[in-house]
Motif scaffolding. Structure first.
Motif, PDB file in Angstrom:
ATOM      1  N   ASN A  92       0.816  -1.222   0.000  1.00 29.14           N
ATOM      2  CA  ASN A  92       0.000   0.000   0.000  1.00 29.14           C
ATOM      3  C   ASN A  92       0.843   1.263   0.000  1.00 29.14           C
ATOM      4  N   LEU A  93       2.032   1.167   0.593  1.00 30.26           N
ATOM      5  CA  LEU A  93       2.904   2.337   0.679  1.00 30.26           C
ATOM      6  C   LEU A  93       3.923   2.389  -0.463  1.00 30.26           C
ATOM      7  N   PHE A  94       3.927   1.364  -1.306  1.00 31.40           N
ATOM      8  CA  PHE A  94       4.843   1.273  -2.451  1.00 31.40           C
ATOM      9  C   PHE A  94       6.307   1.293  -2.007  1.00 31.40           C
ATOM     10  N   ILE A  95       6.591   0.553  -0.931  1.00 33.73           N
ATOM     11  CA  ILE A  95       7.957   0.364  -0.462  1.00 33.73           C
ATOM     12  C   ILE A  95       8.150  -1.117  -0.188  1.00 33.73           C
ATOM     13  N   THR A  96       9.354  -1.506   0.173  1.00 40.03           N
ATOM     14  CA  THR A  96       9.624  -2.917   0.450  1.00 40.03           C
ATOM     15  C   THR A  96       9.189  -3.269   1.869  1.00 40.03           C
ATOM     16  N   GLN A  97       9.018  -4.562   2.103  1.00 41.20           N
ATOM     17  CA  GLN A  97       8.642  -5.016   3.448  1.00 41.20           C
ATOM     18  C   GLN A  97       9.768  -4.727   4.427  1.00 41.20           C
ATOM     19  N   ALA A  98      11.008  -4.822   3.950  1.00 36.12           N
ATOM     20  CA  ALA A  98      12.153  -4.524   4.820  1.00 36.12           C
ATOM     21  C   ALA A  98      12.128  -3.059   5.260  1.00 36.12           C
ATOM     22  N   ALA A  99      11.700  -2.162   4.349  1.00 41.26           N
ATOM     23  CA  ALA A  99      11.630  -0.742   4.696  1.00 41.26           C
ATOM     24  C   ALA A  99      10.557  -0.500   5.745  1.00 41.26           C
ATOM     25  N   VAL A 100       9.430  -1.237   5.641  1.00 45.66           N
ATOM     26  CA  VAL A 100       8.378  -1.115   6.646  1.00 45.66           C
ATOM     27  C   VAL A 100       8.921  -1.543   8.003  1.00 45.66           C
ATOM     28  N   SER A 101       9.582  -2.692   8.040  1.00 44.15           N
ATOM     29  CA  SER A 101      10.135  -3.185   9.300  1.00 44.15           C
ATOM     30  C   SER A 101      11.129  -2.194   9.892  1.00 44.15           C
ATOM     31  N   ALA A 102      11.978  -1.593   9.022  1.00 51.16           N
ATOM     32  CA  ALA A 102      12.982  -0.645   9.494  1.00 51.16           C
ATOM     33  C   ALA A 102      12.328   0.605  10.069  1.00 51.16           C
ATOM     34  N   ARG A 103      11.256   1.070   9.433  1.00 47.59           N
ATOM     35  CA  ARG A 103      10.572   2.275   9.922  1.00 47.59           C
ATOM     36  C   ARG A 103       9.914   2.027  11.276  1.00 47.59           C
ATOM     37  N   ILE A 104       9.268   0.869  11.423  1.00 48.41           N
ATOM     38  CA  ILE A 104       8.620   0.569  12.693  1.00 48.41           C
ATOM     39  C   ILE A 104       9.665   0.451  13.800  1.00 48.41           C
ATOM     40  N   LYS A 105      10.794  -0.175  13.479  1.00 48.99           N
ATOM     41  CA  LYS A 105      11.866  -0.308  14.465  1.00 48.99           C
ATOM     42  C   LYS A 105      12.395   1.067  14.858  1.00 48.99           C
ATOM     43  N   GLN A 106      12.577   1.961  13.865  1.00 45.56           N
ATOM     44  CA  GLN A 106      13.077   3.311  14.136  1.00 45.56           C
ATOM     45  C   GLN A 106      12.107   4.084  15.020  1.00 45.56           C
ATOM     46  N   LEU A 107      10.786   3.937  14.751  1.00 49.86           N
ATOM     47  CA  LEU A 107       9.785   4.636  15.554  1.00 49.86           C
ATOM     48  C   LEU A 107       9.767   4.098  16.980  1.00 49.86           C
ATOM     49  N   GLU A 108       9.866   2.777  17.118  1.00 46.45           N
ATOM     50  CA  GLU A 108       9.869   2.177  18.465  1.00 46.45           C
ATOM     51  C   GLU A 108      11.088   2.633  19.254  1.00 46.45           C
TER      52      GLU A 108
END
Length: 281
Positions: free
Chosen positions: A24-40
């Motif tokens: 949905n965000l037109f990015i990779t799954q790894a990028a999603v995981s990295a963003r959530i980790k950065q926010l946490e």
């Protein structure tokens, strides 16, 4: 904090799936995981409880949801407001005194739009007093009126002239007959009222007193009568059965382009003033 981190957090919360959020965000799954980790890491809490095929918000994640939505909504509204303000800066808001718009001014407007296709105009018709108020509070950039503003903050330049003539549905009317038979007093402001009182103050009250041009026109079409109307409408009014009363005095005043003395749109104002210069209404 990068707002994309919050956007990604909300997308994972909505989909409950890192892969679908990535699509949905037109990015990779790894990028999603990295963003959530950065926010946490930035917040110092775990936002999701992860199982093999089940992703649930933690209690901290639940509390973050309304704050994330508020931040993103505020950002969206700010961008919309800035775009709207940018659009406003390229527009010129022009006010016209009620009753004086005619084909003569329309043709001048067409000329202006052909000569300056990048100039965006917004035009509205108001009473003179309201035009002055709107100029003072900066909701209008300039106005065409025939009564001087009389306010230090407002400046004006003459651009043309308004002339009102007495028209009657009876082509052979004398002045006295026109004023006595279904006369309609159309309110053209204080200057016209003084002119009218000076010349016709002893006449009997008009059959209709109004500041609504359409109402006056409809009355004349239905019942006949006489009324002071712009001289530039001679041909149009002839088509409706109205003729000028030869012996009647006319009312004439300069048309002025009025604007705020500290207006940042002087270049646009000068172009509009040049376009309407010499107009006869």
């Amino acid at each position: 904090m990068d707002t994309e981190l919050l956007r990604t957090f909300l997308e994972v919360r909505n989909t409950r799936h890192f892969g679908r959020a990535a699509e949905n965000l037109f990015i990779t799954q790894a990028a999603v995981s990295a963003r959530i980790k950065q926010l946490e890491e930035a917040l110092g809490v775990a936002l999701f409880i992860r199982h093999r095929n089940n992703i649930q918000l933690s209690s901290e994640g639940e509390r973050l949801v309304p704050h994330a939505e508020t931040v993103l909504l505020a950002l969206t509204r700010a961008r919309q407001e800035l775009r709207l303000e940018d659009a406003r800066s390229s527009q010129v808001y022009l006010g016209i005194r009620i009753g004086i718009w005619s084909s003569v001014l329309q043709q001048r407007l067409h000329t202006l739009q052909r000569e300056d296709p990048d100039l965006a105009l917004r035009i509205e018709s108001r009473e003179s007093g309201e035009l002055m108020r709107k100029l003072l509070d900066r909701t209008l950039d300039l106005a065409i009126a025939y009564e001087p503003p009389g306010v230090p903050e407002l400046e004006s330049v003459p651009v043309g002239r308004l002339t009102l003539r007495l028209y009657s549905s009876r082509p052979d009317d004398t002045l006295e007959e026109a004023m006595a038979g279904n006369y309609v007093f159309l309110d053209w402001g204080g200057g016209f009222a003084r002119f009218h009182d000076k010349r016709f103050g002893e006449q009997r009250p008009p059959r209709l007193h109004t500041n609504l041009n359409d109402l006056a026109s409809d009355f004349l079409a239905e019942f006949g009568g006489a009324c002071f109307l712009p001289a530039s409408l001679l041909d149009y009014l002839a088509g409706t059965g109205l003729s000028p009363v030869a012996a009647a005095p006319s009312f004439s005043r300069p048309l002025n382009l009025v604007y705020h003395s500290s207006s940042p749109k002087r270049a646009q104002i000068d172009r509009v003033a040049k376009c309407f210069q010499g107009v006869q209404v």
